[in-house]
Motif scaffolding. Sequence first.
Motif, PDB file in Angstrom:
ATOM      1  N   VAL A  29      39.225 -13.202 -24.581  1.00 51.07           N
ATOM      2  CA  VAL A  29      39.313 -14.662 -24.656  1.00 51.07           C
ATOM      3  C   VAL A  29      37.980 -15.259 -25.085  1.00 51.07           C
ATOM      4  O   VAL A  29      37.923 -16.163 -25.946  1.00 51.07           O
TER       5      VAL A  29
ATOM      6  N   LEU B  29      48.292 -20.276 -22.570  1.00 54.19           N
ATOM      7  CA  LEU B  29      46.922 -20.777 -22.620  1.00 54.19           C
ATOM      8  C   LEU B  29      46.957 -22.297 -22.660  1.00 54.19           C
ATOM      9  O   LEU B  29      47.616 -22.894 -23.522  1.00 54.19           O
TER      10      LEU B  29
ATOM     11  N   GLU C 170      45.371 -15.417 -28.373  1.00 54.10           N
ATOM     12  CA  GLU C 170      46.495 -14.626 -27.871  1.00 54.10           C
ATOM     13  C   GLU C 170      46.555 -13.263 -28.556  1.00 54.10           C
ATOM     14  O   GLU C 170      46.826 -12.242 -27.902  1.00 54.10           O
TER      15      GLU C 170
END
Length: 328
Positions: A235, A297, A282
């Motif tokens: 991330v 998210l 993602e």
Amino acid sequence: MSASGGTKAIVAALLANVGIAVTKFIAFLLTGSSSMLAESIHSVADSGNQGLLLLGGKRAKREATPQHPFGYGRERYVYAFIVSIVLFTVGGLFALYEAYHKWHEGGGIDEYKAVPVVVLVVAIIMESFSFRTAIVESNHVRGNQSWVKFVRRAKAPELPVVLLEDLGALVGLVFALFGVSMTLITGNGVWDALGTAMIGVLLVTIAVILAIETKSLLLGEGADEHDVAAIEKAVAEGPEVERIIHMKTLYLGPEELMVAAKIGVPPCDNVEKLARDINAVEDRIRAAVPLARVIYLEPDVYNPAAAGRADAARSEAGTDEVSGRAGG
């Protein structure tokens, strides 16, 4: 964990237990040994348990529905928990019940004295092959974990269940062989009852361990530390995210992980760019942890003051929870 590996271990254990159950029951009919009866019921229970695991694996593959939007993957945990109940009642409690009666009735083995010994030795050999299959299949996915950690941390229940069942079966056969042998040597059926009681205590212990572990899976477990670190790195390593505000993970089934996170993103007036950035994050998560198949998210603008207040509130709640447990 490989579903095919788990299925192979289950089928090997099922075939071994069906054959063993038949031979043990014949030996019981010929000798009247309570250890042989307890072992017969144990093998019948194990055979039923392997059938339950196969049924759970099949039902877990059903497609998601509006009523169950995340699918049926956790049904494998339900059937594994049922296995622990069957092992506790049909295997463990029955053996203890039989041991109680044999202890008070006494009586040795007067006929076909060699039969139970031969049957138990053959059963040990057959069960060893089943146990070896479970070990080999588990080693494909166990990695560097100890066996205790593997049983406690595995998200797919089949291999740990088969491992513990096969281990319990082998040890139980040794207990039965001990009880039968001592009964043949001394002519005293108390040894047979003792062997039966040892089998009962063993099965109850294994059933409790399985129940505790599968209960944790039923309640919902998050990803382990290694996968959490990999997701956080995926991330944060791109320019799209300033930081992770908070994140939670949950196994929807043995082979499907859900990731939900609120992420701090740079101010942006272009919705299409924001959508592309989220899709890119993602993709990185799925590349890092392939089991992360359901990802949510939530983009936000990071506010240090608000985050500090939220962290303080969570910390205070955690302290209160610990104090409450300690006081209880």
